[in-house]
Design a protein around this motif. Structure first.
Motif, PDB file in Angstrom:
ATOM      1  N   ARG A  63       6.577   0.686  -6.520  1.00  0.00           N
ATOM      2  CA  ARG A  63       6.934   2.111  -6.595  1.00  0.00           C
ATOM      3  C   ARG A  63       6.330   2.888  -5.427  1.00  0.00           C
ATOM      4  NH1 ARG A  63       6.057   3.280 -13.060  1.00  0.00           N
ATOM      5  NH2 ARG A  63       7.853   2.075 -13.761  1.00  0.00           N
ATOM      6  N   GLN A  64       5.081   2.582  -5.081  1.00  0.00           N
ATOM      7  CA  GLN A  64       4.427   3.293  -3.978  1.00  0.00           C
ATOM      8  C   GLN A  64       5.158   3.032  -2.666  1.00  0.00           C
ATOM      9  OE1 GLN A  64       1.929   5.483  -4.245  1.00  0.00           O
ATOM     10  NE2 GLN A  64       1.996   5.886  -2.051  1.00  0.00           N
ATOM     11  N   LEU A  65       5.514   1.766  -2.418  1.00  0.00           N
ATOM     12  CA  LEU A  65       6.249   1.446  -1.193  1.00  0.00           C
ATOM     13  C   LEU A  65       7.592   2.161  -1.153  1.00  0.00           C
ATOM     14  CD1 LEU A  65       5.554  -2.383  -0.859  1.00  0.00           C
ATOM     15  CD2 LEU A  65       4.662  -0.558   0.604  1.00  0.00           C
ATOM     16  N   ALA A 104       7.164  -1.844   5.384  1.00  0.00           N
ATOM     17  CA  ALA A 104       5.875  -2.086   6.047  1.00  0.00           C
ATOM     18  C   ALA A 104       5.296  -0.783   6.586  1.00  0.00           C
ATOM     19  CB  ALA A 104       6.044  -3.100   7.177  1.00  0.00           C
ATOM     20  N   GLY A 105       6.148   0.048   7.177  1.00  0.00           N
ATOM     21  CA  GLY A 105       5.689   1.341   7.679  1.00  0.00           C
ATOM     22  C   GLY A 105       5.114   2.204   6.571  1.00  0.00           C
ATOM     23  N   VAL A 142       6.667  -5.984  16.488  1.00  0.00           N
ATOM     24  CA  VAL A 142       6.990  -4.595  16.137  1.00  0.00           C
ATOM     25  C   VAL A 142       5.942  -4.038  15.176  1.00  0.00           C
ATOM     26  CG1 VAL A 142       8.693  -3.087  15.001  1.00  0.00           C
ATOM     27  CG2 VAL A 142       9.452  -4.877  16.589  1.00  0.00           C
ATOM     28  N   LEU A 143       5.567  -4.815  14.162  1.00  0.00           N
ATOM     29  CA  LEU A 143       4.581  -4.340  13.185  1.00  0.00           C
ATOM     30  C   LEU A 143       3.214  -4.139  13.825  1.00  0.00           C
ATOM     31  CD1 LEU A 143       5.476  -6.292   9.927  1.00  0.00           C
ATOM     32  CD2 LEU A 143       6.062  -3.948  10.565  1.00  0.00           C
ATOM     33  N   ASP A 144       2.851  -4.983  14.778  1.00  0.00           N
ATOM     34  CA  ASP A 144       1.575  -4.813  15.470  1.00  0.00           C
ATOM     35  C   ASP A 144       1.560  -3.457  16.184  1.00  0.00           C
ATOM     36  OD1 ASP A 144      -1.034  -6.014  16.458  1.00  0.00           O
ATOM     37  OD2 ASP A 144      -0.027  -5.561  18.366  1.00  0.00           O
ATOM     38  N   HIS A 145       2.649  -3.137  16.855  1.00  0.00           N
ATOM     39  CA  HIS A 145       2.745  -1.848  17.554  1.00  0.00           C
ATOM     40  C   HIS A 145       2.678  -0.693  16.551  1.00  0.00           C
ATOM     41  CE1 HIS A 145       4.470   1.458  19.881  1.00  0.00           C
ATOM     42  NE2 HIS A 145       4.149   0.773  20.960  1.00  0.00           N
ATOM     43  N   MET A 146       3.418  -0.817  15.458  1.00  0.00           N
ATOM     44  CA  MET A 146       3.425   0.235  14.435  1.00  0.00           C
ATOM     45  C   MET A 146       2.043   0.410  13.818  1.00  0.00           C
ATOM     46  SD  MET A 146       7.076  -0.637  12.564  1.00  0.00           S
ATOM     47  CE  MET A 146       6.882   0.595  11.256  1.00  0.00           C
ATOM     48  N   ALA A 147       1.361  -0.699  13.554  1.00  0.00           N
ATOM     49  CA  ALA A 147       0.032  -0.635  12.940  1.00  0.00           C
ATOM     50  C   ALA A 147      -0.968   0.048  13.860  1.00  0.00           C
ATOM     51  CB  ALA A 147      -0.445  -2.046  12.595  1.00  0.00           C
ATOM     52  N   ARG A 148      -0.887  -0.234  15.138  1.00  0.00           N
ATOM     53  CA  ARG A 148      -1.808   0.388  16.100  1.00  0.00           C
ATOM     54  C   ARG A 148      -1.565   1.891  16.200  1.00  0.00           C
ATOM     55  NH1 ARG A 148      -4.638  -3.479  19.018  1.00  0.00           N
ATOM     56  NH2 ARG A 148      -3.879  -5.580  18.612  1.00  0.00           N
ATOM     57  N   GLU A 149      -0.318   2.305  16.000  1.00  0.00           N
ATOM     58  CA  GLU A 149      -0.025   3.738  15.989  1.00  0.00           C
ATOM     59  C   GLU A 149      -0.476   4.383  14.679  1.00  0.00           C
ATOM     60  OE1 GLU A 149       3.782   6.757  15.885  1.00  0.00           O
ATOM     61  OE2 GLU A 149       4.005   4.902  17.011  1.00  0.00           O
ATOM     62  N   ALA A 150      -0.196   3.738  13.559  1.00  0.00           N
ATOM     63  CA  ALA A 150      -0.493   4.319  12.243  1.00  0.00           C
ATOM     64  C   ALA A 150      -1.994   4.318  11.929  1.00  0.00           C
ATOM     65  CB  ALA A 150       0.263   3.571  11.154  1.00  0.00           C
ATOM     66  N   GLN A 151      -2.683   3.262  12.379  1.00  0.00           N
ATOM     67  CA  GLN A 151      -4.102   3.110  12.053  1.00  0.00           C
ATOM     68  C   GLN A 151      -4.893   2.661  13.284  1.00  0.00           C
ATOM     69  OE1 GLN A 151      -5.067   1.045   8.395  1.00  0.00           O
ATOM     70  NE2 GLN A 151      -2.984   1.277   7.650  1.00  0.00           N
ATOM     71  N   PRO A 152      -4.970   3.479  14.312  1.00  0.00           N
ATOM     72  CA  PRO A 152      -5.619   3.051  15.551  1.00  0.00           C
ATOM     73  C   PRO A 152      -7.094   2.682  15.377  1.00  0.00           C
ATOM     74  CG  PRO A 152      -5.170   5.402  15.611  1.00  0.00           C
ATOM     75  CD  PRO A 152      -4.482   4.858  14.400  1.00  0.00           C
ATOM     76  N   ASP A 153      -7.774   3.306  14.422  1.00  0.00           N
ATOM     77  CA  ASP A 153      -9.195   3.021  14.218  1.00  0.00           C
ATOM     78  C   ASP A 153      -9.453   1.636  13.639  1.00  0.00           C
ATOM     79  OD1 ASP A 153      -9.671   5.545  15.172  1.00  0.00           O
ATOM     80  OD2 ASP A 153      -9.971   6.442  13.189  1.00  0.00           O
ATOM     81  N   ALA A 154      -8.413   1.002  13.104  1.00  0.00           N
ATOM     82  CA  ALA A 154      -8.567  -0.316  12.505  1.00  0.00           C
ATOM     83  C   ALA A 154      -8.572  -1.438  13.552  1.00  0.00           C
ATOM     84  CB  ALA A 154      -7.458  -0.573  11.494  1.00  0.00           C
ATOM     85  N   PHE A 155      -8.297  -1.064  14.817  1.00  0.00           N
ATOM     86  CA  PHE A 155      -8.223  -2.087  15.867  1.00  0.00           C
ATOM     87  C   PHE A 155      -9.340  -1.939  16.875  1.00  0.00           C
ATOM     88  CE2 PHE A 155      -4.045  -1.947  14.056  1.00  0.00           C
ATOM     89  CZ  PHE A 155      -3.684  -3.280  14.006  1.00  0.00           C
TER      90      PHE A 155
END
Length: 155
Positions: A63-65, A104-105, A142-155
């Motif tokens: 449901r959250q997704l 995923a986004g 694609v997901l790696d790029h999206m993740a770095r944009e969405a959560q830059p502090d996690a990298f």
């Protein structure tokens, strides 16, 4: 009934797969999110078919997704567009991958799951839909790029 951590993980993985299928179905059929969510929860989670039994999905994760993907679809699509090569805007890619990137986004912008877990889980989903084995690598990039944009502090 107590659910083991391993079982809970499997249920969350199943919920991710179901979210991709449900988002695809919404786009293909024009159904509302409420109608598709109800159908999946009532008829797909744990259903038995000739091919075998479907996994029981984690309802809260599903449901959250779905809610986040629908409520933030424009922002997620824009984030996906930035991750794709300029010649391949999200409107030109296969609807299956579009649904996967939206699910995923949604999980990436919610920030409740580490981005490396999100990437790994959805690459696993991509493997289930892959016809030639190349798609999971594309999805991973694609997901790696999206993740770095969405959560830059996690990298």
């Amino acid at each position: 009934m107590t659910i083991s951590n391993n079982q809970r993980r499997k249920m969350k993985s199943a919920a991710r797969l179901y979210a991709v299928q449900a988002l695809f179905q919404m786009e293909a059929s024009g159904q509302t999110v409420d109608a598709v969510v109800a159908e999946f929860e009532d008829h797909r989670f744990g259903a038995t078919y000739e091919e075998g039994e479907m996994a029981e999905g984690d309802v809260d994760t599903f449901r959250q997704l779905m809610d986040t993907a629908v409520d933030h679809q424009a922002a997620i699509d824009q984030m996906t567009d930035r991750a794709l090569v300029a010649k391949w805007p999200i409107a030109r890619i296969d609807p299956t991958w579009r649904a996967l990137f939206r699910a995923a986004g949604a999980e990436l912008i919610d920030k409740g799951t580490p981005p490396k877990v999100v990437i790994s889980e959805f690459v696993g989903v991509a493997e289930a839909f892959s016809s030639d084995g190349k798609e999971p690598k594309f999805v991973n990039a694609v997901l790696d790029h999206m993740a770095r944009e969405a959560q830059p502090d996690a990298f």
